[in-house]
Design a protein around this motif. Structure first.
Motif, PDB file in Angstrom:
ATOM      1  N   LEU A  89       0.378  -0.598  -0.304  1.00 39.94           N
ATOM      2  CA  LEU A  89       0.324   0.067  -0.072  1.00 39.94           C
ATOM      3  C   LEU A  89       0.941   1.357   0.344  1.00 39.94           C
ATOM      4  N   PHE A  90       1.782   1.213   0.747  1.00 36.19           N
ATOM      5  CA  PHE A  90       3.058   2.197   1.196  1.00 36.19           C
ATOM      6  C   PHE A  90       3.330   2.638  -0.529  1.00 36.19           C
ATOM      7  N   THR A  91       3.736   1.558  -1.422  1.00 33.22           N
ATOM      8  CA  THR A  91       4.293   2.029  -3.075  1.00 33.22           C
ATOM      9  C   THR A  91       2.851   2.344  -3.572  1.00 33.22           C
ATOM     10  N   GLU A  92       1.714   2.356  -3.032  1.00 33.47           N
ATOM     11  CA  GLU A  92       0.924   2.321  -4.567  1.00 33.47           C
ATOM     12  C   GLU A  92       0.729   3.896  -3.898  1.00 33.47           C
ATOM     13  N   TRP A  93       1.208   4.255  -2.966  1.00 36.64           N
ATOM     14  CA  TRP A  93       0.129   5.409  -2.707  1.00 36.64           C
ATOM     15  C   TRP A  93       1.245   6.530  -2.380  1.00 36.64           C
ATOM     16  N   PHE A  94       2.410   5.938  -2.817  1.00 35.95           N
ATOM     17  CA  PHE A  94       3.543   6.853  -2.733  1.00 35.95           C
ATOM     18  C   PHE A  94       4.962   7.155  -3.614  1.00 35.95           C
ATOM     19  N   ASP A  95       5.265   7.676  -4.263  1.00 36.42           N
ATOM     20  CA  ASP A  95       6.830   7.647  -4.670  1.00 36.42           C
ATOM     21  C   ASP A  95       7.671   7.971  -4.133  1.00 36.42           C
ATOM     22  N   PHE A  96       9.225   8.105  -3.814  1.00 38.97           N
ATOM     23  CA  PHE A  96       9.958   8.416  -3.099  1.00 38.97           C
ATOM     24  C   PHE A  96      11.367   8.492  -3.980  1.00 38.97           C
ATOM     25  N   HIS A  97      11.816   9.514  -3.693  1.00 38.07           N
ATOM     26  CA  HIS A  97      12.779   9.607  -4.472  1.00 38.07           C
ATOM     27  C   HIS A  97      13.978  10.049  -3.131  1.00 38.07           C
ATOM     28  N   ARG A  98      15.390   9.673  -3.695  1.00 37.44           N
ATOM     29  CA  ARG A  98      16.656   9.607  -2.575  1.00 37.44           C
ATOM     30  C   ARG A  98      17.502  11.113  -2.919  1.00 37.44           C
ATOM     31  N   SER A  99      18.433  11.179  -2.494  1.00 36.64           N
ATOM     32  CA  SER A  99      19.857  11.833  -2.659  1.00 36.64           C
ATOM     33  C   SER A  99      20.353  11.663  -1.141  1.00 36.64           C
ATOM     34  N   ALA A 100      21.209  11.892  -1.905  1.00 38.37           N
ATOM     35  CA  ALA A 100      21.967  10.934  -0.404  1.00 38.37           C
ATOM     36  C   ALA A 100      23.528  11.950  -0.518  1.00 38.37           C
ATOM     37  N   VAL A 101      23.498  13.256  -1.431  1.00 34.38           N
ATOM     38  CA  VAL A 101      24.303  14.256  -1.088  1.00 34.38           C
ATOM     39  C   VAL A 101      23.331  15.210  -0.709  1.00 34.38           C
ATOM     40  N   ILE A 102      23.582  15.987   1.319  1.00 30.77           N
ATOM     41  CA  ILE A 102      22.340  17.038   1.659  1.00 30.77           C
ATOM     42  C   ILE A 102      24.064  18.516   1.217  1.00 30.77           C
ATOM     43  N   SER A 103      23.897  19.421   0.494  1.00 34.76           N
ATOM     44  CA  SER A 103      24.695  19.879   0.640  1.00 34.76           C
ATOM     45  C   SER A 103      24.078  21.286   1.860  1.00 34.76           C
ATOM     46  N   ASP A 104      24.676  22.198   2.611  1.00 31.85           N
ATOM     47  CA  ASP A 104      24.165  23.481   3.624  1.00 31.85           C
ATOM     48  C   ASP A 104      24.672  24.341   2.607  1.00 31.85           C
ATOM     49  N   LEU A 105      23.596  24.617   1.995  1.00 29.68           N
ATOM     50  CA  LEU A 105      24.043  26.159   1.508  1.00 29.68           C
ATOM     51  C   LEU A 105      23.802  27.653   2.281  1.00 29.68           C
ATOM     52  N   THR A 106      23.543  27.583   3.639  1.00 26.79           N
ATOM     53  CA  THR A 106      23.603  28.623   4.706  1.00 26.79           C
ATOM     54  C   THR A 106      24.592  28.627   5.499  1.00 26.79           C
ATOM     55  N   LYS A 107      24.706  29.966   5.913  1.00 28.45           N
ATOM     56  CA  LYS A 107      25.628  29.970   7.384  1.00 28.45           C
ATOM     57  C   LYS A 107      24.586  29.960   8.387  1.00 28.45           C
ATOM     58  N   ASP A 108      23.434  28.550   8.686  1.00 26.92           N
ATOM     59  CA  ASP A 108      22.928  29.539   9.961  1.00 26.92           C
ATOM     60  C   ASP A 108      23.206  27.813  10.655  1.00 26.92           C
ATOM     61  N   PRO A 109      23.420  27.846  12.074  1.00 31.84           N
ATOM     62  CA  PRO A 109      23.210  26.457  12.526  1.00 31.84           C
ATOM     63  C   PRO A 109      21.927  24.918  12.367  1.00 31.84           C
ATOM     64  N   LEU A 110      22.151  24.692  11.992  1.00 34.07           N
ATOM     65  CA  LEU A 110      21.619  23.502  11.952  1.00 34.07           C
ATOM     66  C   LEU A 110      20.898  23.229  13.740  1.00 34.07           C
ATOM     67  N   TYR A 111      19.323  22.797  13.515  1.00 26.22           N
ATOM     68  CA  TYR A 111      18.773  23.042  14.846  1.00 26.22           C
ATOM     69  C   TYR A 111      17.492  21.913  14.946  1.00 26.22           C
ATOM     70  N   THR A 112      17.717  21.317  15.807  1.00 24.53           N
ATOM     71  CA  THR A 112      16.311  19.957  15.663  1.00 24.53           C
ATOM     72  C   THR A 112      15.271  20.672  16.856  1.00 24.53           C
ATOM     73  N   ILE A 113      13.706  19.923  16.469  1.00 20.87           N
ATOM     74  CA  ILE A 113      12.395  20.429  17.700  1.00 20.87           C
ATOM     75  C   ILE A 113      12.393  19.290  18.081  1.00 20.87           C
ATOM     76  N   ASP A 114      13.028  18.872  19.337  1.00 19.66           N
ATOM     77  CA  ASP A 114      11.873  17.457  19.544  1.00 19.66           C
ATOM     78  C   ASP A 114      10.768  17.600  20.159  1.00 19.66           C
ATOM     79  N   TYR A 115       9.755  17.088  19.347  1.00 16.88           N
ATOM     80  CA  TYR A 115       7.855  16.423  19.489  1.00 16.88           C
ATOM     81  C   TYR A 115       8.104  15.068  20.559  1.00 16.88           C
ATOM     82  N   ASP A 116       7.541  15.274  21.536  1.00 19.03           N
ATOM     83  CA  ASP A 116       7.425  14.038  22.435  1.00 19.03           C
ATOM     84  C   ASP A 116       6.152  13.247  21.698  1.00 19.03           C
ATOM     85  N   GLU A 117       7.122  11.573  21.623  1.00 13.79           N
ATOM     86  CA  GLU A 117       6.446  10.949  20.973  1.00 13.79           C
ATOM     87  C   GLU A 117       5.251  10.941  21.534  1.00 13.79           C
TER      88      GLU A 117
END
Length: 117
Positions: A89-117
């Protein structure tokens, strides 16, 4: 030549197909139905560095259900309306594409927001 830093992740872009919106449309019959033609923004997921999609089922084994649930919650927060989750069902409902290289073009720091599960 300027080389931008890369992060130690790969990215998976998940693109819903019309059956996903057909499911969503049945939940909210009073709203205007959603069609692929009006969607131009998709969710992306950061995964392990260099996760290659040679065998998607094997390599996404620990992620596809989490991704599926996240996409469903984006349409409806009532999980009793969710279909039985299968890889097929996942493959019937979604296409997906991957990228192995993620380049950061900004000078801003990375951060995460942690949501309680």
């Amino acid at each position: 030549m300027i080389l931008h830093p890369t992060i130690n992740r790969s990215v998976l872009l998940v693109i819903p197909k019309q059956p996903f919106y057909d499911w969503s449309n049945t939940l909210f019959p009073d709203l205007e139905p959603t069609t692929l033609a009006e969607i131009d923004e998709y969710n992306s997921y950061l995964l392990e560095d260099e996760l290659f999609i040679d065998n998607p089922k094997k390599e996404l084994k620990k992620y596809w259900k989490k991704i599926f649930i996240n996409e469903l919650y984006g349409q409806c927060m009532d999980d009793t309306t969710f279909p039985h989750l299968t890889w097929k069902l996942f493959t019937e409902w979604f296409d997906f594409h991957r990228s192995a290289v993620i380049s950061d073009l900004t000078k801003d720091p990375l951060y995460t927001i942690d949501y309680d599960e």
